[in-house]
Design an enzyme around this catalytic site. Structure first.
Site, PDB file in Angstrom:
ATOM      1  N   ALA A   1     -24.283  -7.953  -8.534  1.00  7.21           N
ATOM      2  CA  ALA A   1     -25.622  -8.543  -8.427  1.00  7.21           C
ATOM      3  C   ALA A   1     -25.866  -9.080  -7.024  1.00  7.21           C
ATOM      4  CB  ALA A   1     -25.778  -9.662  -9.453  1.00  7.21           C
TER       5      ALA A   1
ATOM      6  N   ASP B   1       0.871  -1.177   0.000  1.00  2.94           N
ATOM      7  CA  ASP B   1       0.000   0.000   0.000  1.00  2.94           C
ATOM      8  C   ASP B   1       0.900   1.217   0.000  1.00  2.94           C
ATOM      9  OD1 ASP B   1      -3.233   0.149   1.265  1.00  2.94           O
ATOM     10  OD2 ASP B   1      -2.106   1.973   0.834  1.00  2.94           O
TER      11      ASP B   1
ATOM     12  N   ALA C   1     -26.406  -6.255  -4.622  1.00  2.75           N
ATOM     13  CA  ALA C   1     -27.700  -5.606  -4.868  1.00  2.75           C
ATOM     14  C   ALA C   1     -28.830  -6.470  -4.304  1.00  2.75           C
ATOM     15  CB  ALA C   1     -27.889  -5.378  -6.369  1.00  2.75           C
TER      16      ALA C   1
ATOM     17  N   LYS D   1     -20.741 -10.099  -8.755  1.00  2.00           N
ATOM     18  CA  LYS D   1     -20.443  -9.440  -7.478  1.00  2.00           C
ATOM     19  C   LYS D   1     -21.418  -8.296  -7.220  1.00  2.00           C
ATOM     20  CE  LYS D   1     -18.735  -7.895  -3.823  1.00  2.00           C
ATOM     21  NZ  LYS D   1     -18.910  -8.569  -2.545  1.00  2.00           N
TER      22      LYS D   1
ATOM     23  N   CYS E   1     -19.976  -1.071   1.132  1.00  2.00           N
ATOM     24  CA  CYS E   1     -20.259  -1.736  -0.152  1.00  2.00           C
ATOM     25  C   CYS E   1     -21.650  -1.521  -0.718  1.00  2.00           C
ATOM     26  CB  CYS E   1     -20.017  -3.240  -0.001  1.00  2.00           C
ATOM     27  SG  CYS E   1     -18.291  -3.613   0.278  1.00  2.00           S
TER      28      CYS E   1
ATOM     29  N   GLY F   1     -25.741  -0.061   6.213  1.00  2.00           N
ATOM     30  CA  GLY F   1     -24.568   0.805   6.073  1.00  2.00           C
ATOM     31  C   GLY F   1     -23.430  -0.025   5.511  1.00  2.00           C
TER      32      GLY F   1
ATOM     33  N   LEU G   1     -16.453 -11.502   1.246  1.00  2.00           N
ATOM     34  CA  LEU G   1     -16.425 -11.515   2.712  1.00  2.00           C
ATOM     35  C   LEU G   1     -17.311 -10.410   3.278  1.00  2.00           C
ATOM     36  CD1 LEU G   1     -14.613  -8.989   4.068  1.00  2.00           C
ATOM     37  CD2 LEU G   1     -12.751 -10.310   3.141  1.00  2.00           C
TER      38      LEU G   1
HETATM   39  P1  NAD Z   1      -9.941   0.114   1.694  1.00  2.00           P
HETATM   40  O1  NAD Z   1     -10.177   1.548   1.418  1.00  2.00           O
HETATM   41  O2  NAD Z   1     -10.037  -0.378   3.101  1.00  2.00           O
HETATM   42  O3  NAD Z   1      -8.474  -0.289   1.178  1.00  2.00           O
HETATM   43  C1  NAD Z   1      -7.972   0.040  -0.058  1.00  2.00           C
HETATM   44  C2  NAD Z   1      -6.484   0.347   0.080  1.00  2.00           C
HETATM   45  O4  NAD Z   1      -5.922   0.459  -1.217  1.00  2.00           O
HETATM   46  C3  NAD Z   1      -6.173   1.670   0.792  1.00  2.00           C
HETATM   47  O5  NAD Z   1      -5.375   1.415   1.925  1.00  2.00           O
HETATM   48  C4  NAD Z   1      -5.434   2.508  -0.255  1.00  2.00           C
HETATM   49  O6  NAD Z   1      -4.402   3.304   0.297  1.00  2.00           O
HETATM   50  C5  NAD Z   1      -4.871   1.419  -1.152  1.00  2.00           C
HETATM   51  N1  NAD Z   1      -4.548   1.870  -2.508  1.00  2.00           N
HETATM   52  C6  NAD Z   1      -5.340   2.532  -3.385  1.00  2.00           C
HETATM   53  N2  NAD Z   1      -4.699   2.705  -4.556  1.00  2.00           N
HETATM   54  C7  NAD Z   1      -3.485   2.148  -4.415  1.00  2.00           C
HETATM   55  C8  NAD Z   1      -2.372   2.003  -5.286  1.00  2.00           C
HETATM   56  N3  NAD Z   1      -2.405   2.451  -6.547  1.00  2.00           N
HETATM   57  N4  NAD Z   1      -1.253   1.406  -4.830  1.00  2.00           N
HETATM   58  C9  NAD Z   1      -1.206   0.949  -3.559  1.00  2.00           C
HETATM   59  N5  NAD Z   1      -2.233   1.038  -2.688  1.00  2.00           N
HETATM   60  C10 NAD Z   1      -3.361   1.627  -3.125  1.00  2.00           C
HETATM   61  O7  NAD Z   1     -10.928  -0.707   0.762  1.00  2.00           O
HETATM   62  P2  NAD Z   1     -11.589  -2.138   1.052  1.00  2.00           P
HETATM   63  O8  NAD Z   1     -12.749  -2.003   1.966  1.00  2.00           O
HETATM   64  O9  NAD Z   1     -10.517  -3.118   1.377  1.00  2.00           O
HETATM   65  O10 NAD Z   1     -12.185  -2.461  -0.393  1.00  2.00           O
HETATM   66  C11 NAD Z   1     -11.354  -2.781  -1.479  1.00  2.00           C
HETATM   67  C12 NAD Z   1     -12.210  -3.301  -2.614  1.00  2.00           C
HETATM   68  O11 NAD Z   1     -12.856  -4.513  -2.221  1.00  2.00           O
HETATM   69  C13 NAD Z   1     -13.336  -2.358  -3.036  1.00  2.00           C
HETATM   70  O12 NAD Z   1     -13.513  -2.453  -4.421  1.00  2.00           O
HETATM   71  C14 NAD Z   1     -14.548  -2.909  -2.319  1.00  2.00           C
HETATM   72  O13 NAD Z   1     -15.744  -2.603  -2.994  1.00  2.00           O
HETATM   73  C15 NAD Z   1     -14.283  -4.396  -2.362  1.00  2.00           C
HETATM   74  N6  NAD Z   1     -14.912  -5.159  -1.273  1.00  2.00           N
HETATM   75  C16 NAD Z   1     -14.914  -4.676  -0.003  1.00  2.00           C
HETATM   76  C17 NAD Z   1     -15.484  -5.446   1.026  1.00  2.00           C
HETATM   77  C18 NAD Z   1     -15.506  -4.944   2.445  1.00  2.00           C
HETATM   78  O14 NAD Z   1     -16.136  -5.550   3.267  1.00  2.00           O
HETATM   79  N7  NAD Z   1     -14.848  -3.876   2.796  1.00  2.00           N
HETATM   80  C19 NAD Z   1     -16.011  -6.700   0.748  1.00  2.00           C
HETATM   81  C20 NAD Z   1     -15.964  -7.168  -0.560  1.00  2.00           C
HETATM   82  C21 NAD Z   1     -15.402  -6.394  -1.575  1.00  2.00           C
HETATM   83  C1  UDX Z   2     -21.650  -6.921   2.519  1.00  2.00           C
HETATM   84  C2  UDX Z   2     -21.942  -8.296   1.918  1.00  2.00           C
HETATM   85  O1  UDX Z   2     -22.699  -9.049   2.879  1.00  2.00           O
HETATM   86  C3  UDX Z   2     -20.662  -9.017   1.567  1.00  2.00           C
HETATM   87  O2  UDX Z   2     -20.946 -10.252   0.935  1.00  2.00           O
HETATM   88  C4  UDX Z   2     -19.865  -8.132   0.618  1.00  2.00           C
HETATM   89  O3  UDX Z   2     -18.641  -8.765   0.276  1.00  2.00           O
HETATM   90  C5  UDX Z   2     -19.598  -6.795   1.235  1.00  2.00           C
HETATM   91  O4  UDX Z   2     -20.836  -6.162   1.607  1.00  2.00           O
HETATM   92  P1  UDX Z   2     -20.862  -6.050   4.878  1.00  2.00           P
HETATM   93  O5  UDX Z   2     -21.238  -4.716   4.354  1.00  2.00           O
HETATM   94  O6  UDX Z   2     -19.539  -6.221   5.514  1.00  2.00           O
HETATM   95  O7  UDX Z   2     -20.950  -7.141   3.730  1.00  2.00           O
HETATM   96  O8  UDX Z   2     -21.943  -6.482   5.989  1.00  2.00           O
HETATM   97  P2  UDX Z   2     -23.418  -7.103   5.955  1.00  2.00           P
HETATM   98  O9  UDX Z   2     -23.474  -8.118   7.018  1.00  2.00           O
HETATM   99  O10 UDX Z   2     -23.866  -7.497   4.624  1.00  2.00           O
HETATM  100  O11 UDX Z   2     -24.298  -5.874   6.461  1.00  2.00           O
HETATM  101  C6  UDX Z   2     -24.428  -4.696   5.715  1.00  2.00           C
HETATM  102  C7  UDX Z   2     -25.419  -3.776   6.388  1.00  2.00           C
HETATM  103  O12 UDX Z   2     -26.732  -4.306   6.353  1.00  2.00           O
HETATM  104  C8  UDX Z   2     -25.126  -3.497   7.858  1.00  2.00           C
HETATM  105  O13 UDX Z   2     -25.377  -2.155   8.162  1.00  2.00           O
HETATM  106  C9  UDX Z   2     -26.105  -4.393   8.583  1.00  2.00           C
HETATM  107  O14 UDX Z   2     -26.451  -3.928   9.873  1.00  2.00           O
HETATM  108  C10 UDX Z   2     -27.296  -4.330   7.648  1.00  2.00           C
HETATM  109  N1  UDX Z   2     -28.155  -5.508   7.758  1.00  2.00           N
HETATM  110  C11 UDX Z   2     -27.668  -6.728   7.470  1.00  2.00           C
HETATM  111  C12 UDX Z   2     -29.489  -5.326   8.118  1.00  2.00           C
HETATM  112  O15 UDX Z   2     -29.947  -4.212   8.372  1.00  2.00           O
HETATM  113  N2  UDX Z   2     -30.289  -6.434   8.167  1.00  2.00           N
HETATM  114  C13 UDX Z   2     -29.827  -7.684   7.879  1.00  2.00           C
HETATM  115  O16 UDX Z   2     -30.616  -8.630   7.943  1.00  2.00           O
HETATM  116  C14 UDX Z   2     -28.486  -7.844   7.523  1.00  2.00           C
END
Ligand code: NAD
Ligand code: UDX
Length: 571
Positions: A233, A35, A236, A231, A287, A284, A174
């Site tokens: 879908a 990073d 959503a 993803k 994602c 919230g 995840l």
């Molecule tokens: P995040 O903001 O926590 O982390 C992203 C990191 O990438 C940051 O630390 C940033 O500094 C770094 N970064 C950005 N551009 C860079 C570059 N060019 N070189 C090096 N580092 C760089 O984001 P996240 O929550 O881990 O999400 C990452 C992706 O995964 C997103 O597309 C998100 O939609 C997807 N996703 C997130 C979750 C989740 O639960 N957070 C779950 C599934 C998928």
């Molecule tokens: C979500 C997807 O579940 C995960 O598969 C994807 O990779 C990332 O986005 P996350 O946002 O970490 O994961 O948590 P999730 O458990 O889905 O909850 C999202 C929000 O919905 C939270 O604010 C939670 O409180 C709310 N929620 C969840 C509800 O209000 N009711 C429910 O029944 C479930």
């Protein structure tokens, strides 16, 4: 044996770092999580990791520091590094995952809807600039359909002579708060590739990585565009279920139906299923909102306005839910919050995480402050500084924020002198519902999982290929009943071949706790003693025992239930 040894993950965030740690934990590959944010990398290299996830501490520290990796005490070498040396790590790697953030655009075309792909593009350009040998580039970030085409074009246009790239889509599913359990035992792994011989070969290579710990039948290969769309879908559809139940909660509040009962009844239909049907103050997290808006934008750019409107409705209902809940608080408190103290319990977007991104609490607290209330927030994990930063971003009026907001170190201080308590996150410690005493006293999925690795020399060992699947499953069931584990969720048995041609195979049964065990609960008697009367509780997560609270003198208002205040008055 796999012919490569090095993996680079770009982006040390909620996805990149836990993913890298689990790959390092489950394989013997060298993994570099990189990073350009030096502060974040320093935190990953410290004792106090920047992200809280159950089981993550153990996995990171054992792979990063090379200390005892498994419950059997086997000491392993360190095979995980966190570094700001982005270019060096890309150069050294065979497979590069792009796990950078893809937020909603805040300016220009598609502002407020489209995914901002500048970080993906920047990472892609760095890969092209640095790579001196062939690489497999894996899109881990959530991206709009056809992003892989742009990634491929940028790579090819900037490649060093003779260097070839294959681009794969491998979205991450995840959920925060259960990231380690999800990574160790995912429902599925999607790998999308081009249908060319090179594309399919690259997909096979990634299948080989995952199949070291994920059951082969759960690893699905498909075309690139299906994988990218699958993803968006899934997110959503999950968010849509929450908007479904939240829309029903509004009907319940006006009719006397209870949303939990309605959701329970619907969820018993196997075609509907139980998950993601809990009404609350609105979804919230980083994602759901951004991914649906990205889908809305995609639909619009494809000339499908009806489809765009359909998905936009999911986000609209979510905004409506936050607004509705705010109005309910105001109207119960005699239509004014001016100079009243509101205690907000829970600021994270869900329990078991410190993440507050897009938390409904941001909107609700902002609304309360705008109404002239003094707001005291308590959350067991959210960081004070982050709460302030996010609220500052949501409000123009920083004076009101500084004068009227308190972030407290415990619930009692937050509730002291308050007119109302608003529960916004379902943290176990807030609940006053009696729970059966759990028999599993740990919430660490890793420890539990390791304890169920069956030893090839033990009686319950099932030699591969000598029995039918049914017999294998019987053996596993017998093993589990012998263990007498209760209060845990048992995953499907997984047969793996032992490495290096050792005889036989191992049966692994992923086991995760069905519920976390709260260390302690807040004392609602003490809370009640300190509050101004009449005192209100607004249960935004439907996690409290409302009868008990009424007996303590609270006026109770619950999401998805008609007002209980009348009943309180009669009490
Ligand atoms: P995040 O903001 O926590 O982390 C992203 C990191 O990438 C940051 O630390 C940033 O500094 C770094 N970064 C950005 N551009 C860079 C570059 N060019 N070189 C090096 N580092 C760089 O984001 P996240 O929550 O881990 O999400 C990452 C992706 O995964 C997103 O597309 C998100 O939609 C997807 N996703 C997130 C979750 C989740 O639960 N957070 C779950 C599934 C998928
Ligand atoms: C979500 C997807 O579940 C995960 O598969 C994807 O990779 C990332 O986005 P996350 O946002 O970490 O994961 O948590 P999730 O458990 O889905 O909850 C999202 C929000 O919905 C939270 O604010 C939670 O409180 C709310 N929620 C969840 C509800 O209000 N009711 C429910 O029944 C479930």
């Amino acid at each position: 044996l796999t012919p490569f040894k090095r993996i680079c993950i770009i982006g040390a965030g909620y996805v990149g770092a836990p993913t890298g740690a689990v790959i390092a934990y489950e394989t013997n590959f060298d993994v570099a999580v990189v990073d350009y944010n030096a502060q974040r990398i320093a935190a990953w290299n410290s004792a106090d990791l920047p992200i809280y996830e159950s089981g993550l501490d153990h996995i990171v520290k054992s792979t990063r520091d090379g200390i005892s990796k498994h419950a059997d005490g086997v000491t392993t070498r360190s095979n995980l590094v966190f570094t700001t040396d982005v270019e060096g790590s890309i150069d050294a790697a065979d497979i590069i995952f792009i796990a950078v953030n893809t937020p909603t655009k805040t300016q220009g075309r598609g502002k407020g809807y489209a995914a901002d792909l500048r970080f993906v593009e920047e990472a892609t350009r760095t890969i092209a600039k640095v790579a001196k040998a062939d690489k497999i580039v894996v899109e881990k970030s959530t991206v709009p359909v056809k992003t892989a085409e742009s990634v491929r074009m940028i790579l090819m246009a900037n490649a060093h002579p003779g260097v070839r790239f294959e681009v794969l889509s491998n979205p991450e599913y995840l959920a925060e708060g259960q990231a380690v359990a999800d990574l160790l035992d995912p429902d599925r792994i999607l790998i999308g590739s081009l249908p060319t011989p090179e594309g399919l070969k690259a997909a096979d290579t990634l299948v080989e990585v995952y199949s070291q710990w994920v059951e082969r039948s759960k690893i699905i290969t498909m075309n690139l565009w299906s994988s990218e769309l699958a993803k968006l879908a899934a997110n959503a559809m999950l968010a849509q279920r929450i908007s479904n139940v939240n829309a029903l909660s509004a009907i319940c509040e006006k009719t006397g139906a209870s949303v939990d009962e309605v959701a329970y009844a619907c969820g018993l239909d196997h075609r509907i299923g139980k998950g993601m049907l809990k009404a609350g103050p609105g979804f919230g997290g980083s994602c759901f909102r951004k991914d649906i808006l990205s889908l809305v934008y995609l639909s619009e750019t494809l000339g499908l306005p009806e489809v765009a409107n359909y998905w936009r409705g999911v986000v609209d209902i979510n905004e409506y839910q936050k607004d509705r809940f705010t109005k309910r608080v105001i109207s119960c408190l005699f239509n004014t919050l001016t100079n009243k103290k509101i205690a907000v319990l829970g600021f994270t977007f869900k329990k078991n995480t410190a993440d507050i991104r897009e938390s409904p609490a941001i909107t609700m607290v902002t609304n309360f402050l705008s109404e002239g209330a003094q707001v005291a927030v308590y959350d067991p994990r959210a960081r004070k500084q982050q709460i302030l930063v996010d609220l500052h971003q949501a409000r123009d009026d920083t004076v009101a924020l500084e004068n009227n907001l308190m972030i407290c170190g415990d619930a009692y201080r937050a509730c002291d002198g308050a007119d109302a308590v608003v529960v916004l996150t379902e943290w176990d410690e807030f609940s006053n519902v009696d729970l059966p005493t759990p028999e599993v006293q740990t919430a660490d999925p890793v420890a539990l999982r390791r304890s169920t690795v069956l030893d090839p020399n033990a009686n319950n060992f099932v030699p591969e290929g000598t029995k039918h699947k049914e017999e294998e499953l019987c053996a596993v069931s017998a093993f589990l009943s012998a263990l007498k584990v209760r209060n845990v969720k048992v995953g499907s048995p997984h047969i793996t071949s032992d490495e290096e041609g050792l005889e036989g195979s191992r049966v692994r049964v992923p086991v995760t706790p069905a519920q976390t065990v709260p260390q302690w609960r807040i004392d609602w008697v003490r809370i009640a003693r300190g509050m101004r009367k009449p005192m209100f509780v607004f249960d935004g997560r439907n996690i409290l025992d409302h009868g008990k609270l009424q007996r303590l003198g609270f006026r109770v208002e619950v999401i998805g239930k008609a007002s209980l205040t009348e009943a309180n008055v009669q009490c």
